[in-house]
Write an enzyme that holds these catalytic residues in place. Structure first.
Site, PDB file in Angstrom:
ATOM      1  N   MET A  76       4.139   3.451 -11.218  1.00 34.64           N
ATOM      2  CA  MET A  76       5.446   4.086 -11.039  1.00 34.64           C
ATOM      3  C   MET A  76       6.431   3.240 -10.233  1.00 34.64           C
ATOM      4  SD  MET A  76       5.063   6.612 -12.859  1.00 34.64           S
ATOM      5  CE  MET A  76       3.618   7.289 -13.633  1.00 34.64           C
ATOM      6  N   CYS A  77       6.061   2.011  -9.921  1.00 35.02           N
ATOM      7  CA  CYS A  77       6.974   1.129  -9.186  1.00 35.02           C
ATOM      8  C   CYS A  77       7.991   0.504 -10.131  1.00 35.02           C
ATOM      9  CB  CYS A  77       6.197   0.015  -8.484  1.00 35.02           C
ATOM     10  SG  CYS A  77       5.396   0.575  -6.987  1.00 35.02           S
ATOM     11  N   HIS A  78       9.217   0.402  -9.651  1.00 34.83           N
ATOM     12  CA  HIS A  78      10.276  -0.239 -10.409  1.00 34.83           C
ATOM     13  C   HIS A  78      10.165  -1.754 -10.295  1.00 34.83           C
ATOM     14  CE1 HIS A  78      11.896   3.792  -9.685  1.00 34.83           C
ATOM     15  NE2 HIS A  78      12.590   3.608 -10.801  1.00 34.83           N
ATOM     16  N   ILE A 113       5.920  -0.850  -1.165  1.00 34.02           N
ATOM     17  CA  ILE A 113       4.696  -1.112  -1.928  1.00 34.02           C
ATOM     18  C   ILE A 113       4.509  -2.609  -2.136  1.00 34.02           C
ATOM     19  CG2 ILE A 113       3.440  -0.633  -4.071  1.00 34.02           C
ATOM     20  CD1 ILE A 113       3.830   1.797  -2.157  1.00 34.02           C
ATOM     21  N   GLU A 114       5.605  -3.331  -2.330  1.00 36.40           N
ATOM     22  CA  GLU A 114       5.519  -4.789  -2.476  1.00 36.40           C
ATOM     23  C   GLU A 114       4.935  -5.419  -1.216  1.00 36.40           C
ATOM     24  OE1 GLU A 114       8.199  -3.378  -5.623  1.00 36.40           O
ATOM     25  OE2 GLU A 114       7.910  -2.835  -3.524  1.00 36.40           O
ATOM     26  N   ASP A 128     -12.241 -13.445  -0.932  1.00 40.95           N
ATOM     27  CA  ASP A 128     -12.748 -14.173  -2.094  1.00 40.95           C
ATOM     28  C   ASP A 128     -13.117 -15.614  -1.754  1.00 40.95           C
ATOM     29  OD1 ASP A 128     -13.264 -14.631  -4.959  1.00 40.95           O
ATOM     30  OD2 ASP A 128     -11.471 -15.889  -4.823  1.00 40.95           O
TER      31      ASP A 128
END
Length: 161
Positions: A76-78, A113-114, A128
């Site tokens: 749902m992120c633009h 969110i970014e 990793d």
């Protein structure tokens, strides 16, 4: 902050929020997180003794790339044109690396969110690159530190009481 959820339509199904009527403003978000490891792992990172290469340099680039790809990973992120992504590292010279990401845009929606995805990806890349010598690393304390801009204004993280 409102208690109303914005990502649901009138049928209570998921939707992408319509931001077409929002004003373009400068927006910034800062997130942080930590990875804890054995002391010898952190020493090897500092000494450039990890076989896969320069751990922090690779992790930094991975975090920047992740911020730029947020809308392809989080449904749902633009798609947001980012104007800056900066990843910083600090550590306690013992067992823990702290990552912070600052993300900026001039757009109609924020970049929280970014910033969070940049931190998570940076931490996962460290994991990793070092997992061959330390599978017991712990990623923790990932959270939004601060955000500014937009209708909801300024936010600063407060430790839960």
């Amino acid at each position: 902050m409102t208690d109303q959820l914005t990502h649901f339509n009138d049928q209570n199904r998921a939707k992408m929020v319509d931001v077409s009527d929002k004003a373009v403003t400068a927006r910034t978000a800062i997130a942080t997180g930590q990875i804890t490891m054995r002391p010898e792992t952190l020493t090897r990172i500092h000494d450039g003794q990890i076989k896969k290469g320069d751990v922090l340099a690779v992790a930094q680039v991975a975090g920047i790339m992740a911020a730029k790809q947020t809308s392809t990973l989080i449904p749902m992120c633009h798609l947001i044109p980012l104007t800056g992504v900066d990843i910083h590292f600090s550590d306690d010279h013992a067992t823990t690396i702290t990552v912070s990401a600052k993300v900026k845009t001039k757009h109609v929606t924020g970049v929280e969110i970014e910033a969070l995805l940049a931190v998570q990806t940076t931490l996962l890349t460290i994991y990793d690159m070092c997992k061959a010598i330390d599978r017991g690393m712990l990623i923790s304390n990932v959270h939004l530190v601060e955000k500014d801009g937009g209708k909801s204004g300024h936010f600063t993280y407060q430790e839960p009481s």
